[in-house]
Design a protein around this motif. Structure first.
Motif, PDB file in Angstrom:
ATOM      1  N   LEU A  33      -0.086   6.499 -26.071  1.00  0.00           N
ATOM      2  CA  LEU A  33      -0.919   7.524 -26.697  1.00  0.00           C
ATOM      3  C   LEU A  33      -2.387   7.118 -26.652  1.00  0.00           C
ATOM      4  CD1 LEU A  33      -0.974  10.210 -28.236  1.00  0.00           C
ATOM      5  CD2 LEU A  33      -0.697   8.908 -30.364  1.00  0.00           C
ATOM      6  N   PHE A  34      -2.672   5.851 -26.935  1.00  0.00           N
ATOM      7  CA  PHE A  34      -4.051   5.353 -26.843  1.00  0.00           C
ATOM      8  C   PHE A  34      -4.592   5.553 -25.431  1.00  0.00           C
ATOM      9  CE2 PHE A  34      -6.980   1.980 -25.624  1.00  0.00           C
ATOM     10  CZ  PHE A  34      -7.957   2.064 -26.601  1.00  0.00           C
ATOM     11  N   GLY A  42     -12.061   2.347 -25.349  1.00  0.00           N
ATOM     12  CA  GLY A  42     -11.831   3.065 -26.593  1.00  0.00           C
ATOM     13  C   GLY A  42     -12.532   4.399 -26.719  1.00  0.00           C
ATOM     14  N   THR A  43     -13.502   4.706 -25.851  1.00  0.00           N
ATOM     15  CA  THR A  43     -14.205   5.984 -25.961  1.00  0.00           C
ATOM     16  C   THR A  43     -13.275   7.132 -25.581  1.00  0.00           C
ATOM     17  OG1 THR A  43     -15.071   5.699 -23.713  1.00  0.00           O
ATOM     18  CG2 THR A  43     -16.483   5.005 -25.537  1.00  0.00           C
ATOM     19  N   SER A  44     -13.404   8.240 -26.293  1.00  0.00           N
ATOM     20  CA  SER A  44     -12.515   9.383 -26.094  1.00  0.00           C
ATOM     21  C   SER A  44     -12.684   9.989 -24.709  1.00  0.00           C
ATOM     22  CB  SER A  44     -12.776  10.450 -27.156  1.00  0.00           C
ATOM     23  OG  SER A  44     -12.423   9.970 -28.436  1.00  0.00           O
ATOM     24  N   ARG A  45     -11.551  10.352 -24.094  1.00  0.00           N
ATOM     25  CA  ARG A  45     -11.591  10.998 -22.782  1.00  0.00           C
ATOM     26  C   ARG A  45     -12.098  12.426 -22.876  1.00  0.00           C
ATOM     27  NH1 ARG A  45      -8.758   8.370 -18.712  1.00  0.00           N
ATOM     28  NH2 ARG A  45      -7.507   6.579 -19.390  1.00  0.00           N
ATOM     29  N   TYR A 269      -6.348  -2.644 -29.304  1.00  0.00           N
ATOM     30  CA  TYR A 269      -7.240  -2.126 -28.253  1.00  0.00           C
ATOM     31  C   TYR A 269      -8.361  -1.321 -28.901  1.00  0.00           C
ATOM     32  CZ  TYR A 269      -3.350  -3.062 -25.040  1.00  0.00           C
ATOM     33  OH  TYR A 269      -2.348  -3.661 -24.321  1.00  0.00           O
ATOM     34  N   PRO A 270      -9.577  -1.423 -28.346  1.00  0.00           N
ATOM     35  CA  PRO A 270     -10.047  -2.339 -27.303  1.00  0.00           C
ATOM     36  C   PRO A 270     -10.477  -3.665 -27.923  1.00  0.00           C
ATOM     37  CG  PRO A 270     -11.804  -0.852 -27.899  1.00  0.00           C
ATOM     38  CD  PRO A 270     -10.625  -0.458 -28.758  1.00  0.00           C
ATOM     39  N   SER A 271     -10.835  -4.642 -27.081  1.00  0.00           N
ATOM     40  CA  SER A 271     -11.318  -5.921 -27.584  1.00  0.00           C
ATOM     41  C   SER A 271     -12.781  -5.829 -28.008  1.00  0.00           C
ATOM     42  CB  SER A 271     -11.169  -7.004 -26.508  1.00  0.00           C
ATOM     43  OG  SER A 271     -11.886  -6.648 -25.333  1.00  0.00           O
ATOM     44  N   GLY A 272     -13.430  -4.774 -27.615  1.00  0.00           N
ATOM     45  CA  GLY A 272     -14.828  -4.510 -27.950  1.00  0.00           C
ATOM     46  C   GLY A 272     -15.254  -3.236 -27.246  1.00  0.00           C
ATOM     47  N   TYR A 273     -16.450  -2.769 -27.531  1.00  0.00           N
ATOM     48  CA  TYR A 273     -16.914  -1.537 -26.877  1.00  0.00           C
ATOM     49  C   TYR A 273     -18.430  -1.520 -26.824  1.00  0.00           C
ATOM     50  CZ  TYR A 273     -18.463   0.604 -31.273  1.00  0.00           C
ATOM     51  OH  TYR A 273     -19.122   0.892 -32.434  1.00  0.00           O
ATOM     52  N   ASN A 274     -18.958  -0.719 -25.926  1.00  0.00           N
ATOM     53  CA  ASN A 274     -20.406  -0.590 -25.778  1.00  0.00           C
ATOM     54  C   ASN A 274     -20.880   0.599 -26.608  1.00  0.00           C
ATOM     55  OD1 ASN A 274     -23.063  -0.767 -24.904  1.00  0.00           O
ATOM     56  ND2 ASN A 274     -22.484  -1.186 -22.791  1.00  0.00           N
TER      57      ASN A 274
END
Length: 351
Positions: A33-34, A42-45, A269-274
């Motif tokens: 699902l993620f 992690g940013t939404s599609r 998830y995620p390990s980090g994000y911008n």
């Protein structure tokens, strides 16, 4: 400490979950699902891919009876709005087929009726139960079976003492006789098959989430946290030379490292994000690439011509934001997928 407290408030974390390393494997349904709704960071599609902004998964806590299932849903937030509840069980393939089964298959009578009941009383041998859902299944196939149990679980959310779990019964279609060994569902599997364990999945709306519509001031809370954490080197931003400080307003990288914050033990998830951030000047004349509002254009002119001593230069701020999705363990080791609005700056402008 103040910076991390603000960040916890931003992510709606009342208490940090305990360190769950080495972690158990999250349900494959939640991982899939993620991946369906979010990119790797992690940013939404896209909008509307997730029903509600929170998906909670609860694993079966009944380890004794093959056909009884109990889910502890006490991790639900107060005031959280229930949208949909799914009871997901994995039907296993029959390993032994009798002669009678072969004959029934030839007669096209190889289906069974599966019924899900809600227990209305506690105890190891409750008698009172209520039919929640039913469907026909082939005796000779395997795979996930999903039952809509929204109405029942909504009642449990409103009154936790009414939650006594589910019972599954199976019966031959042609005889309507209940036969427990007719179909087997995966339950309390070992490490190799734990991804097939039964799940209760709730799709909800958190009452703590902000409005999805973008208002420039709504980023203030996030950017204050950014300002704190930049000084702590938890966020990794690009260089800040004297030349870059006078460059025109534009977007720059700002990586949020969950390991550096100390959250990698419970975030899957995620390990980090911008997150990105906006930096630069909004001097007149404002270029088209600076996405300036009409108000900012007028303000830059008044500032440049020094028509008023109280007017400052327009600010370089995010004017378009995307949401972030986190898959994580809560403090009871349930796996949760939550969507956070306005977390990634996708465009900057002068305002």
């Amino acid at each position: 400490a103040a910076a991390l407290q603000r960040l916890r408030r931003l992510f709606d974390i009342e208490e940090l979950p305990p360190d769950v390393l080495p972690r158990k494997r999250p349900p494959q349904f939640m991982v899939d699902l993620f991946n369906r709704v979010a990119d790797a960071d992690g940013t939404s599609r896209g909008p509307g891919l997730l029903q509600g902004n929170v998906v909670r998964s609860f694993e079966d806590r009944d380890h004794e009876d093959q056909y009884r299932f109990y889910f502890d849903i006490s991790a639900m937030e107060k005031g959280e709005e229930m949208l949909k509840a799914e009871f997901r069980v994995f039907k296993q393939k029959r390993t032994r087929v009798s002669r009678a089964d072969v004959m029934s298959r030839a007669d096209m009578r190889h289906f069974c009726k599966v019924e899900v009941y809600e227990f209305l009383e506690s105890g190891r041998k409750p008698q009172k139960k209520h039919l929640v859902a039913s469907r026909l299944l082939s005796l000779y196939t395997e795979g996930w079976v999903v039952f809509n149990v929204t109405q029942t679980v909504s009642k449990w959310v409103g009154n936790s003492s009414s939650n006594h779990g589910f019972l599954i019964t199976t019966a031959h279609v042609f005889s309507n006789r209940v036969e427990h060994n007719l179909v087997k569902f995966a339950k309390n599997q070992g490490a190799l098959q734990e991804s097939r364990n039964a799940l209760l999945v709730l799709f909800t709306n958190s009452n703590k989430q902000r409005s999805s519509s973008f208002v420039p001031s709504s980023t203030g809370k996030f950017m204050r946290a950014v300002a704190f954490l930049q000084n702590m080197n938890i966020f990794s931003a690009s260089g800040t030379s004297a030349k870059s400080q006078v460059a025109a307003c534009h977007r720059r990288e700002l990586y949020v490292d969950f390991h550096a914050i100390g959250w990698s033990g419970w975030i899957i998830y995620p390990s980090g994000y911008n997150a990105f951030h906006c930096r630069g000047s909004c001097f007149f004349p404002l270029a088209e690439s600076q996405n300036a509002t009409n108000h900012a254009t007028v303000q830059s002119i008044v500032y440049t011509l020094k028509l008023s001593q109280d007017i400052s230069m327009p600010c370089c701020v995010p004017d378009e934001l995307k949401s972030l999705n986190l898959l994580y363990f809560d403090d009871k080791q349930n796996v949760v997928l939550k969507n956070y609005k306005d977390m990634v700056a996708t465009r900057c402008g002068c305002h």
